[in-house]
Design an enzyme around this catalytic site. Sequence first.
Site, PDB file in Angstrom:
ATOM      1  N   ASP A 251      48.445  53.469 -39.920  1.00  0.00           N
ATOM      2  CA  ASP A 251      49.632  53.532 -40.783  1.00  0.00           C
ATOM      3  C   ASP A 251      49.214  53.839 -42.216  1.00  0.00           C
ATOM      4  O   ASP A 251      48.106  53.494 -42.633  1.00  0.00           O
ATOM      5  CB  ASP A 251      50.346  52.171 -40.878  1.00  0.00           C
ATOM      6  CG  ASP A 251      50.773  51.636 -39.557  1.00  0.00           C
ATOM      7  OD1 ASP A 251      50.894  52.416 -38.612  1.00  0.00           O
ATOM      8  OD2 ASP A 251      50.975  50.402 -39.506  1.00  0.00           O
TER       9      ASP A 251
HETATM   10  N1  URA Z   1      48.549  48.324 -35.899  1.00  0.00           N
HETATM   11  C1  URA Z   1      49.359  48.526 -36.939  1.00  0.00           C
HETATM   12  O1  URA Z   1      50.349  47.826 -37.084  1.00  0.00           O
HETATM   13  N2  URA Z   1      49.063  49.494 -37.813  1.00  0.00           N
HETATM   14  C2  URA Z   1      47.971  50.286 -37.690  1.00  0.00           C
HETATM   15  O2  URA Z   1      47.744  51.161 -38.531  1.00  0.00           O
HETATM   16  C3  URA Z   1      47.129  50.054 -36.604  1.00  0.00           C
HETATM   17  C4  URA Z   1      47.425  49.072 -35.717  1.00  0.00           C
END
Ligand code: URA
Length: 249
Positions: free
Chosen positions: A116
């Site tokens: 993310d």
């Molecule tokens: N889980 C999440 O919530 N975000 C990420 O970037 C990776 C795993």
Amino acid sequence: MSRPPQPSQMRLDRLLANMGYGSRKEIQGLAKAGRIVLDGAPVTDADKRIPVTPDLSQRMTVQGRPLDPPPGFALMLHKPVGVTCSHKEAGALVYDLLPGRWRMRDPAISTVGRLDKDTSGLLLMTDDGALLHRIISPKSHIDKRYRVSLDRPMSGDEGALFASGGLLLESDDKPLLPAKLEVLSPNEALLTISEGRYHQVRRMFAAVGNHVTALQRDRIGGLDLPDDLEPGGFRLMTTDNRTALFAAA
Ligand code: URA
């Protein structure tokens, strides 16, 4: 007796054009001008076929600089918070952290999965489609570990729930596979997961009434985010790194 696999050969102009050094005509010009040097000697004929070996960057210079990594490479990037794992969204992209010429490469470089925008940590990138698929295939059993900071102290029940294989997240139709929680302090934990569902770690903690305030991926398979790799920095993966990646599976 079978012969060991031979490296693929490519015309020099095609190889360098595919690596973003310019058009084939421009590469022909560079070669004629003696600006491409292989094993200490200029290669003046850009039609020449070159064995594309992983050590080519140590043996070839272009305009006096070592050749970029030849096709079939992978790198570890320390993704900072605030950049997006996408080729075309607005704002800062992980591809902006690589040298500009690398955007012109064919085959193109892709991220191995995604993090993310608000997540930092270890992100692998490669132009090798077979390697990418091998890493993300569930058959390879490559786990990912996240360092999680939380808004509220944990209740103590999270570890058992996450390990149960029975946690069904909102809008999913299948429960999550078992995950391993290691509590570091009331508001901090390491969480190892084997899937890569959308916002998985954040949604797991939301499911237990908590909120993730910071998230960093610090390990993929047996490969750790190097301590000395600064946010925004990247490093080519070595053969040992690749072995470590798959070793823990
Ligand atoms: N889980 C999440 O919530 N975000 C990420 O970037 C990776 C795993």
